[in-house]
Motif scaffolding. Sequence first.
Motif, mmCIF file in Angstrom:
data_model
loop_
_atom_site.group_PDB
_atom_site.id
_atom_site.type_symbol
_atom_site.label_atom_id
_atom_site.label_comp_id
_atom_site.label_asym_id
_atom_site.label_seq_id
_atom_site.Cartn_x
_atom_site.Cartn_y
_atom_site.Cartn_z
ATOM 1 N N ILE A 222 -20.963 4.716 6.494
ATOM 2 C CA ILE A 222 -20.008 4.088 7.409
ATOM 3 C C ILE A 222 -18.718 3.753 6.673
ATOM 4 C CG2 ILE A 222 -19.521 1.978 8.695
ATOM 5 C CD1 ILE A 222 -22.268 2.036 9.798
ATOM 6 N N PHE A 223 -18.846 3.183 5.474
ATOM 7 C CA PHE A 223 -17.665 2.808 4.708
ATOM 8 C C PHE A 223 -16.806 4.038 4.420
ATOM 9 C CE2 PHE A 223 -15.305 1.963 0.813
ATOM 10 C CZ PHE A 223 -14.715 0.750 1.115
ATOM 11 N N PHE A 224 -17.447 5.153 4.083
ATOM 12 C CA PHE A 224 -16.707 6.382 3.795
ATOM 13 C C PHE A 224 -15.946 6.841 5.034
ATOM 14 C CE2 PHE A 224 -16.531 11.036 3.988
ATOM 15 C CZ PHE A 224 -15.748 11.295 2.871
ATOM 16 N N LYS A 225 -16.586 6.780 6.187
ATOM 17 C CA LYS A 225 -15.933 7.232 7.408
ATOM 18 C C LYS A 225 -14.792 6.301 7.810
ATOM 19 C CE LYS A 225 -19.941 9.719 9.166
ATOM 20 N NZ LYS A 225 -21.023 9.782 10.168
ATOM 21 N N VAL A 226 -14.963 4.992 7.626
ATOM 22 C CA VAL A 226 -13.873 4.059 7.901
ATOM 23 C C VAL A 226 -12.708 4.301 6.957
ATOM 24 C CG1 VAL A 226 -13.188 1.634 7.889
ATOM 25 C CG2 VAL A 226 -15.362 2.294 8.900
ATOM 26 N N ALA A 227 -13.024 4.529 5.677
ATOM 27 C CA ALA A 227 -11.964 4.801 4.702
ATOM 28 C C ALA A 227 -11.209 6.080 5.058
ATOM 29 C CB ALA A 227 -12.558 4.923 3.295
ATOM 30 N N LEU A 228 -11.949 7.096 5.507
ATOM 31 C CA LEU A 228 -11.321 8.353 5.924
ATOM 32 C C LEU A 228 -10.433 8.114 7.135
ATOM 33 C CD1 LEU A 228 -10.995 11.424 5.791
ATOM 34 C CD2 LEU A 228 -13.068 11.621 7.187
ATOM 35 N N ALA A 229 -10.915 7.346 8.084
ATOM 36 C CA ALA A 229 -10.118 7.043 9.275
ATOM 37 C C ALA A 229 -8.866 6.265 8.906
ATOM 38 C CB ALA A 229 -10.963 6.234 10.275
ATOM 39 N N ALA A 230 -9.011 5.296 8.006
ATOM 40 C CA ALA A 230 -7.859 4.513 7.579
ATOM 41 C C ALA A 230 -6.820 5.391 6.897
ATOM 42 C CB ALA A 230 -8.309 3.397 6.640
ATOM 43 N N THR A 231 -7.294 6.328 6.083
ATOM 44 C CA THR A 231 -6.371 7.232 5.391
ATOM 45 C C THR A 231 -5.579 8.060 6.380
ATOM 46 O OG1 THR A 231 -7.841 7.364 3.487
ATOM 47 C CG2 THR A 231 -6.189 9.091 3.705
ATOM 48 N N LEU A 232 -6.243 8.552 7.417
ATOM 49 C CA LEU A 232 -5.569 9.353 8.431
ATOM 50 C C LEU A 232 -4.533 8.532 9.180
ATOM 51 C CD1 LEU A 232 -8.651 11.273 9.908
ATOM 52 C CD2 LEU A 232 -6.856 12.216 8.426
ATOM 53 N N VAL A 233 -4.833 7.263 9.427
ATOM 54 C CA VAL A 233 -3.934 6.398 10.181
ATOM 55 C C VAL A 233 -2.683 6.056 9.380
ATOM 56 C CG1 VAL A 233 -3.674 4.096 11.189
ATOM 57 C CG2 VAL A 233 -5.716 5.436 11.675
ATOM 58 N N VAL A 234 -2.819 5.816 8.069
ATOM 59 C CA VAL A 234 -1.706 5.296 7.273
ATOM 60 C C VAL A 234 -0.948 6.375 6.517
ATOM 61 C CG1 VAL A 234 -2.874 3.096 6.988
ATOM 62 C CG2 VAL A 234 -3.101 4.821 5.196
ATOM 63 N N MET A 235 -1.201 7.652 6.822
ATOM 64 C CA MET A 235 -0.501 8.711 6.109
ATOM 65 C C MET A 235 0.974 8.802 6.499
ATOM 66 S SD MET A 235 -3.287 11.799 5.870
ATOM 67 C CE MET A 235 -2.112 12.982 5.226
ATOM 68 N N VAL A 236 1.373 8.096 7.571
ATOM 69 C CA VAL A 236 2.765 8.093 7.999
ATOM 70 C C VAL A 236 3.283 6.665 7.948
ATOM 71 C CG1 VAL A 236 2.492 10.088 9.474
ATOM 72 C CG2 VAL A 236 2.082 7.834 10.423
ATOM 73 N N GLY A 237 4.632 6.537 7.946
ATOM 74 C CA GLY A 237 5.235 5.218 8.116
ATOM 75 C C GLY A 237 5.531 4.459 6.847
ATOM 76 N N CYS A 238 5.569 5.104 5.687
ATOM 77 C CA CYS A 238 5.840 4.394 4.451
ATOM 78 C C CYS A 238 7.340 4.192 4.270
ATOM 79 C CB CYS A 238 5.276 5.165 3.262
ATOM 80 S SG CYS A 238 3.467 5.167 3.244
ATOM 81 N N SER A 239 7.733 3.003 3.839
ATOM 82 C CA SER A 239 9.127 2.683 3.550
ATOM 83 C C SER A 239 9.133 1.622 2.462
ATOM 84 C CB SER A 239 9.840 2.187 4.818
ATOM 85 O OG SER A 239 9.193 1.029 5.325
ATOM 86 N N SER A 240 10.320 1.103 2.142
ATOM 87 C CA SER A 240 10.440 0.083 1.098
ATOM 88 C C SER A 240 11.200 -1.122 1.624
ATOM 89 C CB SER A 240 11.154 0.645 -0.136
ATOM 90 O OG SER A 240 10.399 1.696 -0.715
ATOM 91 N N SER A 241 10.803 -2.307 1.177
ATOM 92 C CA SER A 241 11.488 -3.539 1.540
ATOM 93 C C SER A 241 12.724 -3.717 0.654
ATOM 94 C CB SER A 241 10.543 -4.731 1.356
ATOM 95 O OG SER A 241 10.394 -5.029 -0.023
ATOM 96 N N PRO A 242 13.580 -4.706 0.925
ATOM 97 C CA PRO A 242 14.765 -4.939 0.086
ATOM 98 C C PRO A 242 14.448 -5.232 -1.379
ATOM 99 C CG PRO A 242 15.001 -6.085 2.169
ATOM 100 C CD PRO A 242 13.588 -5.565 2.120
ATOM 101 N N THR A 243 13.226 -5.675 -1.665
ATOM 102 C CA THR A 243 12.842 -5.937 -3.056
ATOM 103 C C THR A 243 12.202 -4.714 -3.710
ATOM 104 O OG1 THR A 243 10.642 -6.759 -2.454
ATOM 105 C CG2 THR A 243 12.450 -8.384 -2.510
ATOM 106 N N GLY A 244 12.072 -3.616 -2.959
ATOM 107 C CA GLY A 244 11.453 -2.411 -3.494
ATOM 108 C C GLY A 244 9.970 -2.312 -3.255
ATOM 109 N N ARG A 245 9.401 -3.291 -2.565
ATOM 110 C CA ARG A 245 7.973 -3.270 -2.281
ATOM 111 C C ARG A 245 7.682 -2.204 -1.225
ATOM 112 N NH1 ARG A 245 5.129 -5.441 1.689
ATOM 113 N NH2 ARG A 245 6.935 -6.595 2.446
ATOM 114 N N LYS A 246 6.632 -1.423 -1.438
ATOM 115 C CA LYS A 246 6.257 -0.404 -0.477
ATOM 116 C C LYS A 246 5.745 -1.048 0.812
ATOM 117 C CE LYS A 246 7.210 3.205 -2.956
ATOM 118 N NZ LYS A 246 8.327 4.101 -2.544
ATOM 119 N N GLN A 247 6.181 -0.486 1.936
ATOM 120 C CA GLN A 247 5.800 -1.016 3.237
ATOM 121 C C GLN A 247 5.150 0.066 4.087
ATOM 122 O OE1 GLN A 247 9.912 -2.341 4.272
ATOM 123 N NE2 GLN A 247 8.923 -4.287 4.742
#
Length: 268
Positions: free
Chosen positions: A6-31
């Motif tokens: 189950i953990f593996f499948k949740v991790a796989l699902a999470a990876t698929l969900v978060v593969m888009v939408g990365c940006s950086s905050s004003p301090t350079g922190r990944k968002q």
Amino acid sequence: MFFTKIFFKVALAATLVVMVGCSSSPTGRKQFTVLPDSQMNEMGVQSFTEMKKETPSSSNTKLREQVQCVADSLIAVLPEKYRKQDWEVVLFDDEQINAFALPGYKVGVYTGLLKVADNQSQLAAVVGHELAHVIARHGNERVSTQLATSQALALGYQLSGEESPEKIAIFQALGLGAQVGIILPFSRSHESEADLLGLEYMAKAGFDPRESVQLWRNMSARGESKTPELMSTHPSNANRIKDLTANLPNNLPTYKALIAQNKGAKCY
């Protein structure tokens, strides 16, 4: 073994969900942000309109002018993109010790806060913090994180086979783990980042950054939250004081240079 699958499948699902939408905050922190800013702005404007219907604004002209002056002074030193926006600032007649800012360039301050923020610089520490939430797109990041987490858990649930008491128990535990391990720490990182950005803004606007530390001492004197920091969306007062104090050397020279030129803030 069942939990591992189950953990593996949740991790796989999470990876698929978060593969888009990365940006950086004003301090350079990944968002992680997936919603259009225009949609967040619409949501913020709608929420602010409802709040104005539910809570009256203060009739104290002097206090309203002081709050507006502090906000205007801070907005004047923001990055150009944000200086040009049509910010709306409202002083709400309410005893709660709080302030907020919403996407769509809306700022609310409650009159109760003015009983704890003893001077213009302490108020600037709060308003600067709230402006930083908008500029750093924390609202988008928080909504995106919650959306991705819920979608990953829902997808993992669908991928994990037949219904069973064991499966239900595991996903309940995963939901709590996501709240404590992902969503709450993200919220605390937002608060800490907004504190430090607000410190920078207030120094550039001619407010004494040392008063940010005194503000949180004032807050502590009124009683610390009984919620453990692990389960809270906000850092403890003690941690905020520690972080702000550590960052004073980065901002105090800016303020002192303005004072030497007689360019300190003069709101009240």
